[in-house]
Structure formats: structure tokens, C-alpha cells
Design a protein around this motif. Sequence first.
Motif, PDB file in Angstrom:
ATOM      1  N   ALA A 284       0.813  -1.089   0.066  1.00 37.06           N
ATOM      2  CA  ALA A 284      -0.079   0.099  -0.228  1.00 37.06           C
ATOM      3  C   ALA A 284       0.880   1.259   0.054  1.00 37.06           C
ATOM      4  O   ALA A 284       1.975   1.333   0.812  1.00 37.06           O
ATOM      5  CB  ALA A 284      -0.789  -0.073   1.394  1.00 37.06           C
ATOM      6  N   ILE A 285       0.496   2.111  -0.754  1.00 36.83           N
ATOM      7  CA  ILE A 285       1.184   3.398  -0.832  1.00 36.83           C
ATOM      8  C   ILE A 285       0.830   4.235   0.401  1.00 36.83           C
ATOM      9  O   ILE A 285      -0.333   4.424   0.798  1.00 36.83           O
ATOM     10  CB  ILE A 285       0.933   4.350  -2.222  1.00 36.83           C
ATOM     11  CG1 ILE A 285       1.724   5.358  -2.248  1.00 36.83           C
ATOM     12  CG2 ILE A 285      -0.703   4.575  -2.228  1.00 36.83           C
ATOM     13  CD1 ILE A 285       1.524   6.332  -3.413  1.00 36.83           C
TER      14      ILE A 285
ATOM     15  N   THR B 274      -4.805  14.214 -11.415  1.00 33.38           N
ATOM     16  CA  THR B 274      -6.142  13.883 -11.069  1.00 33.38           C
ATOM     17  C   THR B 274      -6.429  12.720 -11.127  1.00 33.38           C
ATOM     18  O   THR B 274      -7.024  12.008 -10.387  1.00 33.38           O
ATOM     19  CB  THR B 274      -7.137  14.866 -11.960  1.00 33.38           C
ATOM     20  OG1 THR B 274      -6.818  15.987 -11.966  1.00 33.38           O
ATOM     21  CG2 THR B 274      -8.718  14.516 -11.453  1.00 33.38           C
ATOM     22  N   PHE B 275      -5.662  11.728 -12.203  1.00 38.20           N
ATOM     23  CA  PHE B 275      -5.865  10.555 -12.271  1.00 38.20           C
ATOM     24  C   PHE B 275      -5.382   9.683 -10.742  1.00 38.20           C
ATOM     25  O   PHE B 275      -6.237   8.602 -10.438  1.00 38.20           O
ATOM     26  CB  PHE B 275      -4.959   9.936 -13.411  1.00 38.20           C
ATOM     27  CG  PHE B 275      -5.132   8.262 -13.542  1.00 38.20           C
ATOM     28  CD1 PHE B 275      -6.248   7.771 -13.893  1.00 38.20           C
ATOM     29  CD2 PHE B 275      -3.922   7.489 -13.482  1.00 38.20           C
ATOM     30  CE1 PHE B 275      -6.228   6.260 -14.143  1.00 38.20           C
ATOM     31  CE2 PHE B 275      -3.962   6.446 -13.452  1.00 38.20           C
ATOM     32  CZ  PHE B 275      -5.049   5.626 -13.747  1.00 38.20           C
ATOM     33  N   PHE B 276      -4.135  10.005 -10.636  1.00 34.38           N
ATOM     34  CA  PHE B 276      -3.537   9.491  -9.204  1.00 34.38           C
ATOM     35  C   PHE B 276      -4.622   9.682  -7.814  1.00 34.38           C
ATOM     36  O   PHE B 276      -4.723   9.053  -6.989  1.00 34.38           O
ATOM     37  CB  PHE B 276      -2.173   9.707  -9.019  1.00 34.38           C
ATOM     38  CG  PHE B 276      -1.552   9.457 -10.017  1.00 34.38           C
ATOM     39  CD1 PHE B 276      -1.324   8.144 -10.717  1.00 34.38           C
ATOM     40  CD2 PHE B 276      -0.271  10.210 -10.579  1.00 34.38           C
ATOM     41  CE1 PHE B 276      -0.525   7.764 -11.642  1.00 34.38           C
ATOM     42  CE2 PHE B 276       0.671   9.844 -11.422  1.00 34.38           C
ATOM     43  CZ  PHE B 276       0.484   8.640 -12.146  1.00 34.38           C
TER      44      PHE B 276
ATOM     45  N   LEU C 163      -7.493   7.410  -7.988  1.00 38.91           N
ATOM     46  CA  LEU C 163      -7.356   6.081  -7.550  1.00 38.91           C
ATOM     47  C   LEU C 163      -7.073   5.984  -5.847  1.00 38.91           C
ATOM     48  O   LEU C 163      -7.565   5.302  -5.163  1.00 38.91           O
ATOM     49  CB  LEU C 163      -5.935   5.498  -8.081  1.00 38.91           C
ATOM     50  CG  LEU C 163      -6.139   5.358  -9.579  1.00 38.91           C
ATOM     51  CD1 LEU C 163      -4.829   4.870 -10.239  1.00 38.91           C
ATOM     52  CD2 LEU C 163      -7.031   4.424 -10.063  1.00 38.91           C
ATOM     53  N   ALA C 164      -6.393   6.806  -5.345  1.00 37.93           N
ATOM     54  CA  ALA C 164      -6.146   7.134  -4.226  1.00 37.93           C
ATOM     55  C   ALA C 164      -7.303   7.490  -3.047  1.00 37.93           C
ATOM     56  O   ALA C 164      -7.490   6.912  -2.123  1.00 37.93           O
ATOM     57  CB  ALA C 164      -5.072   8.219  -3.854  1.00 37.93           C
TER      58      ALA C 164
ATOM     59  N   ARG D  16      -5.266   1.398  -4.508  1.00 35.76           N
ATOM     60  CA  ARG D  16      -6.579   0.828  -3.861  1.00 35.76           C
ATOM     61  C   ARG D  16      -6.231  -0.179  -2.727  1.00 35.76           C
ATOM     62  O   ARG D  16      -7.043   0.118  -1.524  1.00 35.76           O
ATOM     63  CB  ARG D  16      -7.095  -0.361  -5.010  1.00 35.76           C
ATOM     64  CG  ARG D  16      -8.124  -1.044  -4.556  1.00 35.76           C
ATOM     65  CD  ARG D  16      -8.776  -1.819  -5.764  1.00 35.76           C
ATOM     66  NE  ARG D  16      -9.928  -2.969  -5.657  1.00 35.76           N
ATOM     67  CZ  ARG D  16     -11.098  -2.503  -5.453  1.00 35.76           C
ATOM     68  NH1 ARG D  16     -11.514  -1.127  -5.779  1.00 35.76           N
ATOM     69  NH2 ARG D  16     -11.996  -3.301  -5.139  1.00 35.76           N
ATOM     70  N   ALA D  17      -5.184  -0.548  -2.254  1.00 37.13           N
ATOM     71  CA  ALA D  17      -4.691  -1.233  -1.137  1.00 37.13           C
ATOM     72  C   ALA D  17      -4.752  -0.128   0.010  1.00 37.13           C
ATOM     73  O   ALA D  17      -4.889  -0.278   1.017  1.00 37.13           O
ATOM     74  CB  ALA D  17      -3.378  -1.708  -1.369  1.00 37.13           C
ATOM     75  N   ALA D  18      -3.965   1.053  -0.335  1.00 37.19           N
ATOM     76  CA  ALA D  18      -3.878   2.245   0.638  1.00 37.19           C
ATOM     77  C   ALA D  18      -5.311   2.703   1.188  1.00 37.19           C
ATOM     78  O   ALA D  18      -5.724   3.065   2.182  1.00 37.19           O
ATOM     79  CB  ALA D  18      -3.267   3.307   0.156  1.00 37.19           C
TER      80      ALA D  18
END
Length: 282
Positions: free
Chosen positions: A84-85, A110-112, A115-116, A220-222
Motif C-alpha cells: 500500500a502506498i 487527477t488520475f492518481f 485512485l487514491a 486501492r490497497a492504501a
Amino acid sequence: RDLHCLLNKIGNIQLCHLTEELLNCFLSTFHKNIKNRCLSNATLNRMKSSYRSFFHWCFTKKYIKVDLSKEIRLVKATSHQTPAISQQEISVLLNTISKSSDRYSQRDKTFFAVLAFSGIRKSEALSLRISDYDSQSRIIHLPQAKRASKKYQMIPLVLSEILDKYIDAIRSNVTGEPCLPLFPGKQADSFLSSRQASNIFEKWKTISGIRKNLTLHSFRAAYASQLYQKTMNPLLVSYALGHASFNTTKRYINEDIFDLRVVLDNAFEFIDTNELLPNENN
């Protein structure tokens, strides 16, 4: 591609003449080729799943009399947990992109951020159009959701503000924007591809100096970890991720942060222990 591989090995024969022995012979050779090519068990299972689906479809359509898909056994593959980030790494990444003069910096940021802060899958984010975002309700509609029942995703205020600013910039440059991809490639009417998105992340990882082993799925993990730490509610996390099975959600939950003793004490704090313990005077 996988079916072409089968065709090249066994020849162009009619499906009704394909036997269990012939298929098993091919699969044994298939195993040897896989070892020589050093493919992972996960890749081997993916290819075998192609054959399973194909032969089961053939049996269902009555092209073959025996369901050959039952002859295909998957190998045990170890599932590696996605790192996870961290929240700090997300901040460093987004701040680095914000300060950049790159022409696509606002799109990438915006894309990141999507996701976050939404936890949606990479494929779901890449398929979004501008019209899929509802600013008033702070909802992202998911036309390409993996789970059919997951039609939309609610988002936090921080992401809504980033999206509003990004879409305002798009509207000032192009016309007919509602039908356009939210995250376009080099052309305004073309979608950013999965490979392009991964390459862009590799680029910004290097520039920002965050961990090299992170992937786009790390967002997604974060997201799952952050929700779990704040709520300690695994069912809520499962719903937010759009999982059909809770077994999938467990891969994202670090059980070390879950203090079962505290939960048990809180759950049964209403019980008066003085009434349960024997009276010393008796």
C-alpha cells in the motif's frame, strides 16, 4: 493467443475428435514449456483458465460430448499482497506533479488522486467519461465496474475539489466535453490506455522518489487500509471496494492493527462483574 498455441500443438482437428488423452498430452508439454520460459504459476493459471472457459463453452453448446474443462487442473499460486502506498507518499507524489510544468501534469495528478481517494480499480478509472462525475452529489458513476451491482462510488471532499478544478480546465479548452474521456491520451477523444497509465506512474515515481515497488493497485490497497484504520469495520471496507466476497477484502486488511482485546472489553462493558463473582462473605 492461448487457443492458437493449442491449435499449433494438436493440429487442426474437429472438436468432436479431441480426446482427454490428447488434451492431457498437450498440457504435459505445456508444463514443460512454461518451465523453460520461466512463467509464474499465476500466468500459467491464467492460460489454463482460457482453456477451461473455452471447453466448458463447447460442452454447453454441445460441440463436444465430454466437458474437457474438468480435465484441466490449476496449479497452486502464491498470492503476493500488494504494497500500500502511504499517505505521505501520496502527498509527495501529488505535490511533485503539481509543481511540474509537464503539459499533462493536471491530468496525471487527477488520475492518481481518483485512485487514491476513491479506491476504484485502474480499469474503472480509465473508462470514465467527464459525464460520469456528479459534482453536486460527489459521486462517480462506474459504467465499467467489475462488480455489476457496484454502479457508483461516493468520494470525499478533497477529491471532489480536485476533480472540479480539473474539469473546469478541460471545459475552457474543448467543446462537447461531457462525452469525452475523463483521462484522455494524446488526443482529447481517446482514452488513456492501461499501459500508458502504468508508464506514467513509473515516470512520476522516479521523479518524486517514492518506493519503486509500488504499483497503481497500491492506491486501492492504501484506500482499503485507510478506511479500515478509521472505522475498524471490514464490511464497510468490503462494500466500498465493491467486493462480491469478503475473502477478497481480507487481502487488504492488516490484522496487526486490529486490537481484539479492546473490542471485546467494549462489547461486554455493560456486564457488572460484581454480580457474577462469588461473594467473599458467603
